[in-house]
Scaffold this active site. Structure first.
Site, mmCIF file in Angstrom:
data_model
loop_
_atom_site.group_PDB
_atom_site.id
_atom_site.type_symbol
_atom_site.label_atom_id
_atom_site.label_comp_id
_atom_site.label_asym_id
_atom_site.label_seq_id
_atom_site.Cartn_x
_atom_site.Cartn_y
_atom_site.Cartn_z
ATOM 1 N N LYS A 273 0.830 -1.200 0.000
ATOM 2 C CA LYS A 273 0.000 0.000 0.000
ATOM 3 C C LYS A 273 0.867 1.253 0.000
ATOM 4 C CE LYS A 273 -4.059 -2.031 0.262
ATOM 5 N NZ LYS A 273 -4.973 -1.797 1.378
ATOM 6 N N GLN A 333 -1.043 -12.609 10.478
ATOM 7 C CA GLN A 333 -1.405 -12.336 9.089
ATOM 8 C C GLN A 333 -0.115 -12.203 8.293
ATOM 9 O OE1 GLN A 333 -3.619 -9.109 10.569
ATOM 10 N NE2 GLN A 333 -2.208 -7.548 9.822
ATOM 11 N N ASP A 368 -2.895 -6.364 0.649
ATOM 12 C CA ASP A 368 -1.498 -6.694 0.960
ATOM 13 C C ASP A 368 -1.380 -7.724 2.073
ATOM 14 O OD1 ASP A 368 -2.583 -4.878 2.772
ATOM 15 O OD2 ASP A 368 -0.680 -3.854 3.137
ATOM 16 N N ASP A 405 -3.251 -8.464 17.631
ATOM 17 C CA ASP A 405 -4.081 -7.808 16.627
ATOM 18 C C ASP A 405 -5.302 -8.671 16.300
ATOM 19 O OD1 ASP A 405 -4.069 -5.479 14.651
ATOM 20 O OD2 ASP A 405 -4.323 -7.182 13.290
ATOM 21 N N ASN A 406 -6.488 -8.097 16.463
ATOM 22 C CA ASN A 406 -7.742 -8.756 16.075
ATOM 23 C C ASN A 406 -7.855 -10.209 16.553
ATOM 24 O OD1 ASN A 406 -9.070 -6.634 14.650
ATOM 25 N ND2 ASN A 406 -7.685 -6.956 12.930
ATOM 26 N N GLU A 434 -6.570 -6.651 21.254
ATOM 27 C CA GLU A 434 -7.091 -5.540 20.458
ATOM 28 C C GLU A 434 -8.331 -6.061 19.746
ATOM 29 O OE1 GLU A 434 -7.425 -3.292 16.532
ATOM 30 O OE2 GLU A 434 -6.782 -5.362 16.802
ATOM 31 N N LYS A 545 0.395 4.407 9.185
ATOM 32 C CA LYS A 545 0.441 2.997 8.795
ATOM 33 C C LYS A 545 1.038 2.811 7.402
ATOM 34 C CE LYS A 545 -3.920 2.064 9.378
ATOM 35 N NZ LYS A 545 -5.146 1.227 9.366
ATOM 36 N N TYR A 546 1.010 3.888 6.609
ATOM 37 C CA TYR A 546 1.433 3.751 5.214
ATOM 38 C C TYR A 546 2.600 4.658 4.840
ATOM 39 C CZ TYR A 546 -3.218 1.759 5.364
ATOM 40 O OH TYR A 546 -4.325 1.028 5.720
#
Length: 674
Positions: A273, A333, A368, A405-406, A434, A545-546
């Site tokens: 990204k 991930q 991504d 994360d998640n 989170e 983040k990007y």
């Protein structure tokens, strides 16, 4: 039906000829032990506790008849060593509520059961006292007391038996009934008889109730999140672990003790990204750190532009020297470039056309990122063990805190197994969930072993919303299985309130978070009051983040001093070391929130007032919490303003306040006037 017919015809049913069912009833407990707390799902999950802090155990205990009962907590530490502490009946007496407490002195899994029995001598003392006071003849009662003591002396050994025998001899030498009564009712006699008690009709709670005892950081900590790659003075130069060293003193001086990094692993190139989540990245765009994995390695590796493994180890050591721990993100991930896709294609889901299924959270798409599949034939158990080994590898590097994360999008049995496995080897490890999701799921993650959890605090702004939410967190089952971490913002969430409220809004949220919970966190930029959004979304424009974000942390308008002040007050006041112990108090203005935080002994009571309006001054009359100190309406409190340092006294139940947006909160330490 057949038994009924047999009875009607005069025949004795076969069951009545067998006394076993009668004996089963005879041997059943006569004492009921109900409503045990703390307990999660009747002991299926471990309730949360903290080392060196009392665990308060409550239960409803009662039996038939009027005999006096006794009860105790039998608790076990991780090594299985047992200790016993008494319970007592608490007010109001008619509700049969009993309470006791014990203090775990080491981290790890503990457990407790409750025992209750008929206290024969306490029942005898109660009846003897009543009859003696009423003036009725008590010759038989005195003889009964003598026999109870004699029998106890005979069955007891050592010093206890000798002491009871001595009481018995003293009783026989006494000539006056009043003297005998005094000896039988004496507290020392009662204590000896309690030790010698045979505990008739002993009953035990149905379950061994587990406790997960963790270190203090599990309940009290201040988190600061930053992207190491942004610790640079040039947006074209990737920051490093060595650059982070320069920030450590400032982060420490703001009062933070956990320094949390998003993923530090290699970032994939496939579908990388660009700025503002664009689908096309330039050759120098860093991409999202959540697209984990490249030819350099995966979750076990370090992004080469951040530094070496030794650089990371040096940073862990340096942070510790500044009184901080490093927390890492554990995000299950992968980038399409992750080595696992080639090495273990059976760990992933593939579409009918042979392409891999990338991650989605409709309407969001993460081109991504691809997710593993925990339940493919190839994934069991190799994927589970590999992920466990990833976490253990970072624990071996000195990391004891993980933000996950998640976690609600991954199998619940996996988390229960992994956390138990990791903490079974090192009970100091902490996991933060989170999971901004449904309430039942958030609580379940806490039950499964997550130490702390993100919360709905981010979206609670009105007086009614905050009162309801804080109260809910103080009640069972949330109180026993869920530790809230009040993050005021995250890289993913730029709350609408902060987008338009200016500096005052950031001060309001900082005060609510730091005073409301023992755990709170902020993502870097909050201290600079950053809030520029993607129009219409709770997302940051030019999201870090990007891209790499260069900041001037001394820029005008910052709230660095105020954050440091709030964190200092948290450390200095034990009442603020937890989200528990909160009480809300009336104030005649819906834009003013007033609550207190108290230690159980009331030796530290903090009163917090917050103007929830970031634009206008608010004022109103408020009610002093005199009842916390059992003071009458005309009572007086000594007040210390913890922000200004001023001291004075309040006299009477009602006072008034005015809070301006330039300083939208007040924090007072209160105690009765001596």
């Amino acid at each position: 039906m057949s038994s009924t017919l047999n009875s009607a015809s005069g025949a004795v049913p076969a069951r009545e000829q067998d006394p076993s069912h009668v004996m089963a009833a005879v041997q059943a407990p006569r004492i009921a032990i109900e409503s045990v707390m703390p307990a999660l799902d009747h002991g299926r999950f471990a309730a949360k506790a903290t080392v060196d802090e009392p665990v308060v155990v409550k239960a409803t205990i009662f039996a038939d008849g009027h005999d006096v009962l006794a009860a105790a907590i039998c608790w076990y530490d991780e090594q299985g060593r047992q200790q016993r502490v008494p319970m007592r009946q608490v007010e109001p007496m008619g509700l049969d509520v009993w309470e006791g407490r014990f203090t775990p002195q080491q981290v790890g899994r503990h457990g407790f059961i409750i025992e209750a029995w008929w206290d024969v001598y306490a029942t005898y003392r109660y009846e003897l006292s009543k009859k003696h006071q009423a003036g009725v003849p008590i010759e038989l009662e005195l003889e009964e007391g003598r026999r109870l003591i004699a029998q106890a002396a005979e069955r007891s050994e050592g010093a206890l038996g000798e002491a009871l025998a001595d009481v018995h001899e003293r009783f026989k030498r006494l000539e006056l009934d009043a003297e005998r009564v005094a000896l039988l009712l004496d507290g020392d006699t009662a204590r000896l008889m309690h030790e010698a008690d045979t505990r008739p009709h002993l009953s035990r709670s149905d379950a061994l109730y587990p406790l997960d005892v963790e270190r203090l950081t599990a309940r009290f900590a201040s988190w600061y999140e930053l992207f190491p790659r942004s610790e640079t003075d040039d947006p074209n130069r990737h920051g490093t672990f060595n650059d982070v060293h320069k920030r450590l003193p400032m982060i420490r001086d703001m009062g933070f003790d956990v320094l949390y990094f998003p993923p530090i692993h290699p970032v994939g190139r496939a579908h990388r990204k660009g700025p503002n989540n664009t689908l096309e990245a330039g050759p120098d765009d860093p991409g999202s750190p959540y697209a984990i994995g490249s030819e350099e390695g995966g979750h076990e590796a370090i992004h080469s532009q951040l530094g070496t493994r030794e650089d990371f180890r040096a940073l862990v050591r340096a942070a510790a020297e500044h009184g901080m721990e490093i927390a890492l993100d554990f995000a299950i991930q992968c980038s399409p470039d992750h080595p696992w896709l080639k090495e273990h294609p059976g760990w992933f889901s593939w579409r009918p056309d042979g392409s891999i299924r990338y991650a989605e959270n409709p309407p969001k798409k993460y081109q991504d990122i691809v997710n593993v599949d925990f339940y493919t034939e190839d994934a069991i158990p190799s994927l589970w063990l590999t992920l466990r080994d990833v976490v253990q590898g970072w624990v071996d590097e000195g990391v004891k805190i993980f933000r996950v994360d998640n976690p609600h999008t991954k199998p619940l049995p996996f988390w229960e197994w992994l956390i138990d496995d990791i903490r079974g080897r090192d009970p100091d490890v902490i996991f933060l969930a989170e999971a901004f999701t449904r309430p039942a799921m958030m609580l379940r993650l806490g039950k499964l072993g997550f130490t702390q959890s993100y919360t709905y605090f981010t979206w609670r702004h009105s007086k009614a919303e905050l009162t309801e939410y804080f109260t809910q967190l103080n009640e069972a089952p949330m109180r026993d299985g869920y530790r809230p971490n009040f993050f005021v913002n995250t890289p993913d969430i730029n709350p609408y309130f902060l987008q338009s409220s200016g500096r005052a809004g950031f001060l309001i949220r900082a005060a609510l978070a730091t005073m409301g919970s023992g755990l709170w966190g902020m993502y870097s930029g909050f201290e600079l009051c950053e809030g520029e959004p993607v129009p219409g979304k709770e997302e940051y424009l030019d999201s870090e983040k990007y891209e790499i974000r260069v900041r001037d942390y001394s820029a005008p308008g910052n709230i660095v001093y105020e954050i440091a002040q709030l964190n200092r007050l948290r450390r200095e006041n034990p009442a603020l070391h937890t989200h528990l112990g909160v009480a809300f108090h009336p104030v005649h203005n819906d834009r003013l929130l007033l609550f207190s935080k108290s230690t159980e002994s009331r030796d530290n009571v903090i009163l917090v007032a917050v103007n929830l309006d970031p634009f206008e001054p608010q004022e109103g009359a408020f009610e002093l919490p005199l009842s916390l100190f059992e003071l009458p309406d005309e009572g007086a409190l000594h007040v210390e303003d913890l922000i200004s340092g001023r001291r004075w006294s309040w006299q009477g139940k009602w006072q008034s306040m005015r809070l301006d947006p330039t300083m939208p909160f007040a924090i007072w330490r209160i105690r009765p006037v001596q």
